[in-house]
Design an enzyme around this catalytic site. Structure first.
Site, PDB file in Angstrom:
ATOM      1  N   SER A 171      10.783  -8.386  -5.770  1.00 31.06           N
ATOM      2  CA  SER A 171      11.956  -7.827  -5.692  1.00 31.06           C
ATOM      3  C   SER A 171      12.813  -8.372  -6.960  1.00 31.06           C
ATOM      4  CB  SER A 171      12.610  -7.861  -4.319  1.00 31.06           C
ATOM      5  OG  SER A 171      13.849  -7.203  -4.360  1.00 31.06           O
ATOM      6  N   ASP A 240      -0.122  14.007   3.750  1.00 26.69           N
ATOM      7  CA  ASP A 240      -0.912  12.845   4.276  1.00 26.69           C
ATOM      8  C   ASP A 240      -2.489  13.005   3.804  1.00 26.69           C
ATOM      9  OD1 ASP A 240      -1.583  10.759   5.661  1.00 26.69           O
ATOM     10  OD2 ASP A 240      -0.942  11.323   7.409  1.00 26.69           O
ATOM     11  N   ILE A 249      -0.195   7.540   6.266  1.00 26.54           N
ATOM     12  CA  ILE A 249       0.058   6.758   5.239  1.00 26.54           C
ATOM     13  C   ILE A 249      -0.603   7.389   3.794  1.00 26.54           C
ATOM     14  CG2 ILE A 249      -0.845   4.422   3.938  1.00 26.54           C
ATOM     15  CD1 ILE A 249      -1.174   3.320   6.651  1.00 26.54           C
ATOM     16  N   ASP A 384       8.157   1.243   0.109  1.00 28.09           N
ATOM     17  CA  ASP A 384       9.213   0.500  -0.327  1.00 28.09           C
ATOM     18  C   ASP A 384      10.605   1.408  -0.203  1.00 28.09           C
ATOM     19  OD1 ASP A 384      11.440  -0.852  -1.337  1.00 28.09           O
ATOM     20  OD2 ASP A 384       9.740  -2.014  -2.683  1.00 28.09           O
ATOM     21  N   HIS A 424       9.081  -2.745   1.393  1.00 26.09           N
ATOM     22  CA  HIS A 424       9.625  -3.964   0.434  1.00 26.09           C
ATOM     23  C   HIS A 424       9.175  -5.322   0.464  1.00 26.09           C
ATOM     24  CE1 HIS A 424      12.131  -4.879  -2.757  1.00 26.09           C
ATOM     25  NE2 HIS A 424      12.954  -5.628  -2.169  1.00 26.09           N
TER      26      HIS A 424
HETATM   27 CA    CA Z   1      -3.167   9.544   4.394  1.00 31.04          CA
END
Ligand code: CA
Length: 517
Positions: A171, A240, A249, A384, A424
């Site tokens: 960061s 996705d 994800i 993030d 983050h």
């Molecule tokens: Ca995926």
């Protein structure tokens, strides 16, 4: 030991029993050497505060640390022999806080470790108000000075110089590391920079601008947290499977050019959290678009899709003034009473024009760091919700263009990894345990699997990290039952599911692709 000078307070953790120094071979001798050190050390322009021997399993108390730092104490797990390595930690946010946890962790691994308060105390931007010296400390001087002094102290204490010098931060700490690479290339042999707050001025403008986009929570432009959940599901339905698997994800969020138009209510009237009005669609689309000045200049990239499920509502979309707006209030507008609901687009260019102490941290020609043999390990979580991970490949590509080096050549000294499903600097639904901090170690006993030690192997043994292996746990319980592992790919490749058991890292492969950013 603690040292202060020129407004900067710092801490240095020496580690016990230097292997080369038989005279310090016992704890008692080490303790005496530590306490006697106060009388011997002379560092110009600094004041020696204290030196203490800290045995393992001690809880250090910091009664004078600003409560906003949330670090009233630090448990010291264990000490280890000095390896000859030196390391500087960084800071976070607009702080003002010595990251004792990083000092403790790296000292326990045998680094002589330093940290500073970044030139001011606490976590707000108030110390910056009309105080360019404090801003300069924050921009670069605190870390740089801490390293110079820390190296002197290390040499004086152990009687010989360090072997290799490292930096570890995320960061703001990531930005500080990048700043050292850009402007003080001789300080470090290896730099690990996570989620770096580069393009700092525009990042802070971007952080403050969300209130202009969402409006207050009573505004007709406002999108509720429940509606963001609808947006997230709609985004996943479109994006996705770009990586071959619908798992919630995104391995390559740059492939996802999500816009919320498909959620527009059929009759244009809101229907209890099921669809969006035209104004709400515009709010979402604006957030997922690059932030531009009125003349069309891109100031900061869009928020990457996915972060809405990792705390972005709390960070930026809740219709309230973000605590990440302090830079705008205290530095850019230099007005503690500035009304951030009046931060209109005509003001968005001000921060970058001001750029105090070149805090932007965007210099692309980092050939001096390359030429002195430095290694740069850069990573960014793709969920993030504070610093858009889209900014990291932008920087990599700017270096690529400035130095006219292709990735195969950059790989020799600069590697950037996207950590899918990581928030983050930590957390998230992905395989985020990569060992960039102690709390991010997958298994406490397996330090070698950390990002930190991957950097050391690269510098000292020439073993460049091909990928960064991350672990996800059931219920996110560190060290518990493994949910899945994934080898996070280095830019400009993306992770692609190749079939088989999706929980196995072996079922994924880093492949070339055509990013659209
Ligand atoms: Ca995926």
């Amino acid at each position: 030991m603690r040292i202060s000078g020129t407004g900067i307070a710092g801490a240095l953790a020496a580690t016990a029993t230097p292997a080369n120094c038989q005279s310090l071979a016992t704890t008692e001798q080490f303790t005496q050497a530590c306490q006697a050190f106060a009388k011997d050390v002379q560092i110009p322009n600094s004041t020696f505060v204290s030196a203490d021997f800290i045995p393992a399993n001690t809880t250090l108390q910091f009664p004078n640390v600003d409560p906003a730092c949330s670090r009233p104490s630090q448990f010291v797990l264990a000490s280890q022999n000095w390896t000859g390595r030196f390391l500087s930690t960084g800071n976070g946010g607009l702080g003002g806080c010595v990251q004792y946890d990083d000092v403790e962790w790296t000292a326990s691994l045998g680094f002589a470790a330093v940290a500073t308060n970044n030139g001011h105390d606490g976590m707000t931007g108030l110390p910056f108000l009309n105080n360019p010296e404090v801003v300069e400390d924050f921009a670069f001087r605190a870390v740089q000075t801490g390293v110079v002094v820390g190296k002197d102290v290390t040499k004086a204490f152990y009687g010989k110089a360090f072997t290799k010098s490292y930096y570890l931060g995320c960061s703001t700490g990531g930005r500080q590391g990048m700043k050292m690479v850009q402007d003080f290339p001789d300080l470090f042999d290896g730099v690990s920079a996570g989620a770096p707050a580069m393009n700092f001025n525009n990042l802070n403008t971007w952080s403050a601008h969300f209130l202009m986009v969402t409006g207050s929570n009573t505004s007709d432009t406002f999108v509720s947290e429940a509606l963001w959940d609808v947006v997230h599901k709609d985004m996943l339905s479109q994006c996705d499977e770009h990586d071959g698997l619908a798992d919630g994800i995104l391995e390559a969020p740059d492939l996802c050019r999500y816009q919320a138009d498909g959620l527009l209510c059929g009759n244009g009237v809101a229907q209890d959290g099921a669809c969006l009005t035209a104004k709400q669609v515009n709010t979402v689309n604006t957030i997922f678009s690059d932030m531009k000045s009125p003349n069309g200049t891109v100031l900061y990239p869009r928020m990457q899709p996915g972060s809405e499920a990792a705390g972005a509502f709390k960070s930026y979309y809740n219709g309230q003034v973000s605590d990440k707006s302090d830079w705008v209030k205290y530095v850019v507008m230099a007005d503690p009473n500035f009304d951030l609901t009046k931060f209109t687009p005509d003001l968005w260019g001000r921060s970058d024009a001001l750029n105090p102490s070149d805090i932007a941290t965007t210099k692309a020609d980092i050939s001096a760091f390359r030429d002195r043999g430095g290694k740069l390990l850069h990573y960014h979580g793709t969920m993030d919700a504070i610093i858009s991970s889209d900014n990291s490949p932008r920087y990599y590509e700017s270096v690529r263009a400035a130095l006219k080096q292709e990735p195969a050549e950059l790989d020799a000294w600069y590697r950037f990894f996207r950590i899918s499903g990581m928030g983050h600097c930590s957390g998230g639904p992905g395989a985020h345990y990569i060992g960039n901090q102690r709390k991010q170690l997958a298994f406490p006993g397996r330090q070698d699997e950390s990002v930190l030690m991957a950097m050391v192997r690269w510098v000292e043994q020439g073993q460049a990290p091909d990928s960064l292996t991350g672990t996800a746990f059931v219920n996110d319980t560190q060290g518990g039952e493994v949910a899945f592992t994934r080898r996070h790919c280095r830019w400009p490749t993306m992770n692609k599911f190749m079939g088989g058991d999706s929980n196995s890292a072996d079922s994924w492969s880093c492949v070339a692709y055509n990013a659209t950013t």
